[in-house]
Structures are given as structure tokens and as C-alpha cells.
Motif scaffolding. Structure first.
Motif, short mmCIF file in Angstrom:
data_model
loop_
_atom_site.label_atom_id
_atom_site.label_comp_id
_atom_site.label_asym_id
_atom_site.label_seq_id
_atom_site.Cartn_x
_atom_site.Cartn_y
_atom_site.Cartn_z
N TYR A 1 93.20 -47.20 73.26
CA TYR A 1 92.11 -46.82 74.17
C TYR A 1 92.63 -46.72 75.61
CZ TYR A 1 88.25 -47.79 77.40
OH TYR A 1 87.38 -47.77 78.47
N CYS B 1 91.52 -35.72 74.54
CA CYS B 1 91.28 -37.12 74.90
C CYS B 1 89.81 -37.49 74.73
CB CYS B 1 91.71 -37.39 76.34
SG CYS B 1 93.49 -37.43 76.59
N VAL C 1 84.19 -45.26 78.99
CA VAL C 1 84.58 -43.87 78.76
C VAL C 1 83.50 -42.94 79.32
CG1 VAL C 1 84.96 -42.12 76.98
CG2 VAL C 1 86.01 -44.37 76.77
N VAL D 1 92.87 -43.41 78.06
CA VAL D 1 92.21 -43.33 79.37
C VAL D 1 93.23 -42.92 80.44
CG1 VAL D 1 91.10 -44.70 81.18
CG2 VAL D 1 90.35 -44.93 78.82
N HIS E 1 85.81 -43.52 69.59
CA HIS E 1 86.52 -44.81 69.54
C HIS E 1 85.94 -45.72 68.46
CE1 HIS E 1 88.79 -48.25 71.08
NE2 HIS E 1 87.68 -48.96 71.01
N LEU F 1 88.37 -40.57 72.50
CA LEU F 1 87.68 -41.66 73.19
C LEU F 1 86.21 -41.73 72.82
CD1 LEU F 1 89.39 -41.40 76.68
CD2 LEU F 1 89.61 -43.29 75.04
#
Length: 664
Positions: free
Chosen positions: A115, A148, A245, A119, A155, A152
Motif C-alpha cells: 500500500y 495505481c 487513498v 501511494v 486494497h 489502491l
């Protein structure tokens, strides 16, 4: 160290942090948090130094050709003007706050290393977009952000909501990226270069042959990336990802990229009156529709998601009236208070054990459990509602002010119709924004009834970040509107008297009416028991959120709570509430127009493949199979049979030879 070298380090440092974090995440877990925070913090410091050196003066340009590519070269180029310098500082600030916040929010998450690395990669990609002076290099960062966001948002992949949301975010943005890519190639073909400075020079010299077509193609990609109508539907569903996020996507990356892209190439859009009018209509529909939808949402994060869509509408509205200074000013201001809103919402979700405003409205002591979130979110909501002297007032009034200038004929860079559209939609949205901001504040912090469940204290890293972001949410606007014109082409950002009075007046009306509706509903509503709110143990806030989404989150699963009778949104919207809560059924429209036909087409192709193509394939194999079976039966293994067949064949050949000879 030169400014160019520092500028190269700004996107490079988070990238190296992401790469190192992925490599060491499992073998050296003790280094994960420093590798998440320190490179991003160093990137922020570098961006601040670059901004200080640039100082709003002439742009910093540097370029080197990557490799010969034919007639249109691709160059690794930097172009850092005042817009880029300040936007990079915003990205670095929000990303650093998110990384620090996440160390506490996801402290027990087993997937924290990946994670944190994602980021950092997300941050690096956005910084590449901000600093890039070449459109193809910019496209690299643009697409990296897309992948991305997919990872994310998904997740919490154990939940079907997160899996579906990540796939939807990826596909909807890719839907806009296809015409966007075509537009980039068409633009580079007309201009003879992917360099932004050369493209703008070609626009100024009239070298772009099809500005309307190119602008509309690019606008499709912007609508997808910045969640503008009609490609905005992915953003509310993306709330299935972790709250930090959401803060990063909404405040500094992804959705900000589209607005920033138009600001970079605004002269191209100005070359087409049709494109500017389309941009104005898109902004108006986005602003008003998203504000109505926000007023009807029960999930606290979906309220903020629709709020982001509407605030981005203000930015595109400023661009539609040809003022990129007002657009980027609101981008900076909005980035501060929207990051604060989401991170404060994460604290509230952890304290309440649910995302549901209906559930929070039945908790009597929530603001006492999270005083830091209460006070900082109050500041952020006042900024969102554009109440002076908070930062949102100055940046939103800058947008309304430039729209008024277009309407009154003080500028000829945009059609008057665009000015009227943006001004009227902006005032309506200001009314609705104050209404849903007041509604969120009342339902989240001023409930009555059951005591809020105790999920333990929030880590210090979470609460400190809230106060850090509260400072620019309160003070940025009053300072920035005086200082930013030197950075933004010298355009005046001072609020005008007319729009200030109108904007603040309608905002106050929206807030007061909503408060009155809330008092009315709470006075006459029968108390409905809260029901089961999971008593999560003290610990990881992200796990609390994941379980809330998976178990009883009304926005993503079946509604587990009865409608809140104290919700003023139901009274204010009346019969429109049901449609606004469903996002005006745009997903259903897309399903009918696109999803079902595609599935029907796929079913037809599958039928043809199985029943037609495979039939021919099976038929082509039938004859050899029959011949093989016949030959196999002749293979008896009996020697006498083989000799007899040989003699019979010999006799047949002999007779045939005699007949041929006799005939001859």
C-alpha cells in the motif's frame, strides 16, 4: 544544486521510495514506514525549494531527446511555471500527510508495505504530470496513476465492493483515455511536436488545423480522469478503498490531473468557442447534479466524493471562462480542505464503527470522542461551504468573479453564454454545497440516542495531520488571493462585491434552511433503534473501515439501517431524494446503453463460436476419423488374412494389367 536537478528529484524520490519499499517490504519490515514517509517528505522539500526559486518568474525549461522516433520527437522535458511549482507543493504536502496518517490508520494491515509503495508511486506519477514539458512523458504519469488507482481502490480485495469499484474506476477512466490518446496524436501531428511550449506556439500562430475536434477528444480524457459528467460515476464507488487513498485521489492526484492538463493547454481550448461552451455545460451539469446527489447520500465518504465532483466542476467552470488562475487557485484551496475532510472522516469512521450518517445521527457523544476531528472538520466544512474568511470563500469567489467578468463583457476570451452558464450553476451549487455541508455536520456530530461504541483512541499520527491541514484550510485563501497573481499570469483574484454578496448569501441561506429542516425533523421524528453497530476492538482503523464496508455499509451493500427520520436531506429534496441518492440512475443508463448490449454481443459471439465454428471444426475431423476407424478394423493381426489380402491385391493388379494390355 541547480533548480533543474532539484526538479528531477521531485518525482524521482517517491519513485525510488516505492521501488525500495516493494523490494524490502517483506525482508525488512522495519524500514517500510521510513521508506514511505521520508522520500515523500524530501520530495515536498525539494518542490518547495523549486517553487521558491521559480518565484512566479519565467518558466524553468529543460529537455533532452530520449530516442529518435521519426517525424515527431519525444523528449524528456521539464516545464515549470508558477502553476506547476505551486501544484507540486500541494501534491507533496497532501501525499506526505497521507503517508504519515496511514502509518497509524493501517498500522496492523498486513498489506501495508505494498500500500505505502503504491501511494509513493501514485505521488511520483502525479508529480511527473505536473512537471512534464512533453505530452508523451505526461501520458506516462497519467496512465501510471490509473493503474495505481486500480490497486489502491481495491486494497480491501476480500470485499466484492472493493473489487468492483477498482475495476469500474479503471475501465471508466480508460474509456476516456482512448479519445484522449487520439487527441494527443492529432495535436502533435498538427504542431509537429509533443513539447507543450511548441504546441502553445503553434496555437498562437494558428498552426492547429482542427482545434475543436482535438479539444473535444482531449476533453473526454479529462472528464474520465477528473470525474466530470458523464464519466464521473467511478468516483463515488471508489470510496470502497481506504480513506487515506480517497484523500490522496480527491485532493492532490488523479482527479486534479485533468483540471491541471486543461490549465496547461488552455489556449488550445480557447481557440474553439464550441469547446469552451461544451466545457461550460459539462461543468454546470457536474456542479449542480453532484451537489444534489451529495445532499441525498447516507455514506459520509460518498457525500465527500460527490462534493469533490462538484468542486472540480467549479475548476472546469473557471477554465470554461478562460481563467486558469482561478481554476488552479481553487485546485490548491480545495486540495487542502478536501484532504482534511477525508482524513477527519477516517477518524470518525474509526470512532463510530460505520460509514453511515444515519447510524452516526443516533450516537449522542461522537464529537466528544473525536474532538480533533470535530473541530478540524468544522473548519474544512466552512471552507467547503465558502464562508468567509475560510480559504474556500476566496477561491470559489475567484471562479464566480471571472464568470461575472465574462457576462458583463470585461473579457472576450470566452463566449458570454459560457459565463452565464458557469455563474448561474455556480451560485446554485453554492446554495446546495452549504446545505449538504451543514447536513453532514449535523448528522455526524449532533446525534441523539445511543452512546457511540468505544474503539479506542486514534494514533497521534492521525490527529496531528488534521491540525496541519486545518491551517491552510483556514488561512490559505486570505493570503493567496493577494500573492498568487504574480504566479498566475498576473490575473486578479480579488473577490468582487457582487459575487461575494450573492455567493455568501446563498450559502448562508442553504445552511440556515438545512438547519431549520433538521430541527423540524428531529422534533417530529420517532426514535428508531440503532440496531447492531459492530463493536470493533481497539486497533487498526483501516480494518474497522473494511469491516464496515463488508458488513453493514449502506453505500456498498444492502442497507442495514432504517431511513433516518431526522435526515433534513429527505425533507429538502422531497420526491427527488430517491433519484439523487442513486446518482440520478446514470449507472442504470450506462448498463442499458452499453453493458447489456456488450454482454448480449458477447453471448452471440460465444454462441457462434460454439455452435457454428466448432461445428465446422468437428465436421472437418469426422471424415478422417471414419477412415481411421475403417483402417483400424482392417488391422486384425492375423498373418493369413494379410497374405490373402496381398494375393488378392496381386491378382487384381494382374487382371488390370492384362486388361490394359489387351485394350492397347
Amino acid at each position: 544544486m541547480t533548480t533543474t536537478t532539484l526538479a528531477v528529484l521531485v518525482p524521482l524520490l517517491p519513485f525510488l521510495g516505492a521501488l525500495t519499499g516493494l523490494l524490502l517490504g517483506r525482508t525488512a519490515p522495519g524500514f517500510v514506514r521510513p521508506l514511505a514517509v521520508l522520500p515523500t517528505l524530501a520530495s515536498l522539500v525539494s518542490a518547495a525549494v523549486v517553487a521558491a526559486r521559480q518565484g512566479g518568474d519565467g518558466a524553468v525549461d529543460a529537455a533532452t531527446e530520449l530516442t529518435p522516433t521519426g517525424s515527431v520527437p519525444i523528449e524528456l522535458a521539464l516545464h515549470i511555471d508558477g502553476f506547476a511549482a505551486l501544484t507540486a507543493v500541494l501534491v507533496g504536502t497532501v501525499a506526505t500527510c497521507v503517508q504519515i496518517y496511514s502509518t497509524g490508520y493501517l498500522r496492523d494491515d498486513p498489506r501495508y508495505p505494498s500500500y505505502a509503495a503504491l501511494v509513493s508511486l501514485f505521488t511520483s506519477a502525479m508529480l511527473l504530470v505536473v512537471y512534464s514539458g512533453d505530452l508523451m512523458v505526461l501520458l506516462v504519469g497519467w496512465e501510471i496513476m490509473g493503474i495505481c488507482s486500480y490497486f489502491l481502490v481495491g486494497h480491501y480485495w476480500e470485499t466484492p465492493q472493493a473489487r468492483a469499484a477498482s475495476l469500474k474506476a479503471f475501465l471508466v477512466t480508460k474509456l476516456g483515455d482512448v479519445p484522449f490518446l487520439i487527441g494527443l496524436f492529432a495535436l502533435a501531428t498538427d504542431a509537429g511536436s509533443f513539447r507543450i511550449t511548441r504546441i502553445l506556439g503553434a496555437v498562437a500562430n494558428g498552426g492547429i488545423e482542427h482545434p475543436t475536434l482535438i479539444a473535444l477528444l482531449l476533453l473526454a480524457g479529462v472528464a474520465g480522469k477528473s470525474a466530470q459528467f458523464p464519466l464521473h460515476t467511478w468516483l463515488p464507488d471508489a470510496m470502497a478503498g481506504p480513506t487515506p487513498v480517497s484523500a490522496l485521489i480527491h485532493a492532490a492526484t488523479m482527479v486534479a490531473a485533468g483540471v491541471y492538463f486543461i490549465a496547461r493547454l488552455l489556449p488550445l481550448f480557447e481557440a474553439s468557442q464550441a469547446a469552451m461552451t461544451v466545457l461550460a455545460v459539462m461543468a454546470a451539469v457536474t456542479m449542480a447534479g453532484s451537489a444534489l446527489a451529495a445532499l441525498a447520500q447516507d455514506d459520509i465518504k460518498r457525500v465527500l466524493a460527490y462534493s469533490t465532483i462538484g468542486q472540480l466542476g467549479y475548476m472546469t467552470g473557471a477554465l470554461a471562462v478562460a481563467d486558469r488562475g482561478a481554476a488552479v487557485f481553487h485546485l490548491l484551496s480545495h486540495g487542502a480542505f478536501k484532504a482534511l475532510l477525508f482524513l477527519a472522516a477516517g477518524v470518525i469512521i474509526h470512532a463510530a464503527g460505520t460509514n453511515s450518517l444515519a447510524a452516526m445521527s443516533r450516537m449522542s457523544d461522537l464529537r466528544g470522542r473525536v474532538p480533533d476531528a470535530y473541530w478540524t472538520m468544522t473548519v474544512a466544512l466552512l471552507a467547503l461551504a465558502a464562508i468567509p474568511p475560510f480559504s474556500g470563500f476566496f477561491s470559489k469567489e475567484a471562479v464566480l468573479g471571472v464568470a461575472e467578468h465574462v457576462v458583463t463583457g470585461h473579457t472576450e476570451h470566452a463566449p458570454a453564454a459560457a459565463g452565464w452558464i458557469v455563474l448561474l450553476a455556480g451560485l446554485l451549487t453554492a446554495l446546495l454545497t452549504a446545505a449538504y455541508a451543514m447536513r453532514l455536520w449535523l448528522l455526524a456530530f449532533h446525534g441523539h440516542g445511543t452512546e457511540a461504541p468505544d474503539h479506542g483512541r486514534q494514533p497521534l499520527t492521525m490527529t496531528v495531520v488534521l491540525w496541519v491541514l486545518a491551517v491552510p484550510s483556514l488561512a490559505l485563501g486570505g493570503f493567496a488571493f493577494r500573492a498568487l497573481p504574480d504566479w498566475f499570469d498576473g490575473h486578479d483574484l480579488t473577490p468582487t462585491l457582487t459575487t461575494s454578496v450573492l455567493g455568501t448569501g446563498v450559502a448562508l441561506v442553504g445552511g440556515i434552511v438545512t438547519y431549520g429542516a433538521w430541527r423540524h425533523t428531529t422534533a417530529h421524528a420517532a426514535r428508531i433503534p440503532l440496531g447492531a453497530v459492530a463493536a470493533h476492538p481497539e486497533g487498526d482503523a483501516g480494518q474497522v473501515e473494511a469491516e464496515a464496508i463488508a458488513s453493514h455499509e449502506p453505500a456498498y451493500g444492502d442497507i442495514a439501517y432504517a431511513p433516518d427520520p431526522s435526515d433534513p436531506g429527505r425533507l429538502l429534496l422531497g420526491p427527488l431524494h430517491r433519484h439523487a441518492a442513486a446518482g440520478f440512475h446514470l449507472d442504470a443508463v450506462y448498463s442499458a446503453l452499453f453493458v447489456r448490449p456488450v454482454r448480449a454481443g458477447a453471448s452471440l459471439v460465444r454462441f457462434l463460436d460454439r455452435e457454428v465454428v466448432e461445428t465446422y471444426v468437428r465436421g472437418a475431423g469426422t471424415l478422417p476419423r471414419w477412415l481411421g476407424a475403417a483402417v483400424r478394423r482392417a488391422q486384425t493381426g492375423n498373418l493369413q488374412t494379410y497374405v490373402s489380402a496381398l494375393l488378392a491385391g496381386t491378382v487384381v493388379l494382374a487382371v488390370a494389367a492384362v486388361l490394359v494390355a489387351t485394350g492397347a
